[in-house]
Write a protein that holds these residues in place. Structure first.
Motif, mmCIF file in Angstrom:
data_model
loop_
_atom_site.group_PDB
_atom_site.id
_atom_site.type_symbol
_atom_site.label_atom_id
_atom_site.label_comp_id
_atom_site.label_asym_id
_atom_site.label_seq_id
_atom_site.Cartn_x
_atom_site.Cartn_y
_atom_site.Cartn_z
ATOM 1 N N ASP A 290 0.823 3.727 12.962
ATOM 2 C CA ASP A 290 2.189 3.921 12.469
ATOM 3 C C ASP A 290 2.164 4.251 10.977
ATOM 4 O O ASP A 290 2.941 5.087 10.505
ATOM 5 C CB ASP A 290 3.031 2.660 12.706
ATOM 6 C CG ASP A 290 3.318 2.415 14.177
ATOM 7 O OD1 ASP A 290 3.215 3.377 14.958
ATOM 8 O OD2 ASP A 290 3.650 1.273 14.536
ATOM 9 N N GLU A 291 1.261 3.601 10.244
ATOM 10 C CA GLU A 291 1.139 3.876 8.812
ATOM 11 C C GLU A 291 0.703 5.326 8.577
ATOM 12 O O GLU A 291 1.181 5.978 7.641
ATOM 13 C CB GLU A 291 0.129 2.917 8.178
ATOM 14 C CG GLU A 291 0.559 1.459 8.199
ATOM 15 C CD GLU A 291 -0.482 0.538 7.589
ATOM 16 O OE1 GLU A 291 -1.358 1.043 6.844
ATOM 17 O OE2 GLU A 291 -0.432 -0.676 7.847
ATOM 18 N N ASP A 294 3.681 7.570 9.243
ATOM 19 C CA ASP A 294 4.601 7.484 8.104
ATOM 20 C C ASP A 294 4.066 8.285 6.925
ATOM 21 O O ASP A 294 4.828 8.953 6.213
ATOM 22 C CB ASP A 294 4.793 6.023 7.684
ATOM 23 C CG ASP A 294 5.542 5.203 8.726
ATOM 24 O OD1 ASP A 294 6.164 5.808 9.618
ATOM 25 O OD2 ASP A 294 5.481 3.956 8.648
ATOM 26 N N ARG A 297 4.776 11.732 7.458
ATOM 27 C CA ARG A 297 6.232 11.926 7.564
ATOM 28 C C ARG A 297 6.636 12.561 8.885
ATOM 29 O O ARG A 297 7.471 13.471 8.942
ATOM 30 C CB ARG A 297 6.750 12.761 6.395
ATOM 31 C CG ARG A 297 6.254 12.332 5.027
ATOM 32 C CD ARG A 297 6.751 10.968 4.636
ATOM 33 N NE ARG A 297 8.069 11.012 4.033
ATOM 34 C CZ ARG A 297 8.702 9.949 3.529
ATOM 35 N NH1 ARG A 297 8.114 8.763 3.589
ATOM 36 N NH2 ARG A 297 9.894 10.049 3.003
ATOM 37 N N ARG A 300 7.586 8.309 14.443
ATOM 38 C CA ARG A 300 6.631 7.405 15.083
ATOM 39 C C ARG A 300 6.716 7.505 16.607
ATOM 40 O O ARG A 300 7.802 7.410 17.180
ATOM 41 C CB ARG A 300 6.906 5.954 14.685
ATOM 42 C CG ARG A 300 6.526 5.591 13.271
ATOM 43 C CD ARG A 300 6.701 4.088 13.093
ATOM 44 N NE ARG A 300 6.433 3.651 11.728
ATOM 45 C CZ ARG A 300 6.481 2.378 11.350
ATOM 46 N NH1 ARG A 300 6.791 1.438 12.236
ATOM 47 N NH2 ARG A 300 6.225 2.043 10.090
#
Length: 344
Positions: A290-291, A294, A297, A300
């Motif tokens: 997920d990081e 992110d 951009r 998710r």
């Protein structure tokens, strides 16, 4: 004016015989119709020409609005609107694209990591492009290749084409990356390329994987085919049967060399916008993905891979000379590599 002409000729025709009058009248009507047609056509052509100019201006205005309002000012250098030469982005022409590069070392889980990213509907990671020596022969060939990738003109099975939101590649540290690091850093900064470092904490596990993969290249136990990655438990079990013997004399120098290379890479590329991800962390905690999403951009979603891990379980079951390895690493900075770092 056409009416005046008709009246003028009409007055003259009264003085002429009937047959001549009728013939001349037909000619006059025909000429008037032709003149009117030419005039109408010229008016319409002017309007069409003006409309085309207006349309061109309209397209330019639309393209000028590609800088999406919700993009933060600090983020604008990392937002791109590629104009590929090999296809048209159509309705996604104003859809922003971010460029990235996965910097890693062989047998660090980069192949598996890349398949996870490519399971995302908006991410295109194009593989180990610089494994081909000609593409990294000098900085010019490197930048030409990168330009093609980031312009969406490098087409592979991973390409999402027009609706790609993040495009990149996998790049090993020993594939010209360290040799031309100064020029590549400048390129990354000027082009707004996001860097994802993917390393393995346990270099001993990586070494075992390298030796096993080297054996597979020569022996080809899977029906005479070499496979760096497998998609079935049966194939994984066959490859896992091989247990390498590690040269303990060179063990610590080799571990130190990898340590120094990864540290140097982090130092070289620290001025780029980057994230550091470790293979072990992804294994133990999938929220790490997920990081990464992110960071790129993108929305998710749950990332998946068909790849099956080959080497599982304790390290002492994966080599033939575990006792020697243990004696060599005890009391050194690499002693922690002997411990289990994750369970499968």
């Amino acid at each position: 004016m056409a009416d005046d002409l008709c009246f003028f000729f009409k007055d003259n025709l009264i003085l002429k015989p009937q047959k001549t009058s009728s013939l001349l009248l037909r000619i006059i009507v025909l000429v008037c119709a032709m003149l009117c047609g030419v005039y109408i056509c010229s008016v319409h052509l002017k309007r069409i020409s003006a409309g085309t100019k207006d349309e061109a201006l309209s397209v330019q205005v639309v393209r000028g609005q590609c800088l999406v309002p919700h993009v933060e000012p600090w983020e604008k250098p990392y937002v791109h609107y590629p104009n590929p030469e090999t296809f048209r982005r159509d309705e996604c022409a104003c859809h922003p694209v971010r460029s990235f590069a996965i910097l890693s070392t062989q047998r660090s889980g980069s192949g598996w990591f890349e398949t996870l990213l490519n399971s995302h509907t908006n991410i295109s990671s194009n593989g180990e492009i610089f494994s081909v020596k000609d593409r990294r022969s000098n900085i010019s060939t490197i930048t030409e290749t990168l330009d093609k990738v980031y312009n969406l003109d490098w087409l592979t099975s991973a390409s999402k084409r027009e609706c790609t939101a993040a495009v990149g590649l996998k790049w090993m540290l020993n594939q010209g990356l360290m040799q031309y690091h100064e020029e590549i850093v400048e390129y990354f900064k000027s082009r707004g390329v996001l860097v994802i470092f993917l390393f393995r904490r346990n270099h001993l596990r990586r070494m075992i994987s390298i030796l096993a993969n080297s054996y597979d290249q020569n022996a080809k136990p899977l029906n005479g085919t070499h496979k760096s990655h497998v998609h079935s438990s049966h194939e994984a079990e066959i490859l896992a049967k091989f247990q390498p013997t590690i040269n303990t004399t060179l063990l610590i120098p080799n571990l130190r060399q990898v340590d120094e290379m990864t540290t140097k890479a982090l130092e070289y590329f620290r001025s780029t916008r980057h994230i550091v991800v470790y293979y072990e962390d992804i294994i133990k905690n999938r929220t790490k993905l997920d990081e990464v999403q992110d960071f790129l951009r993108v929305p998710r979603i749950k990332l998946t891979s068909r790849q099956v891990k080959i080497h599982k379980g304790s390290l002492n079951e994966q080599v033939t000379n575990w006792d020697d390895i243990e004696k060599t690493l005890r009391g050194t900075p690499y002693e922690s590599f002997l411990n289990a770092d994750y369970k499968l």
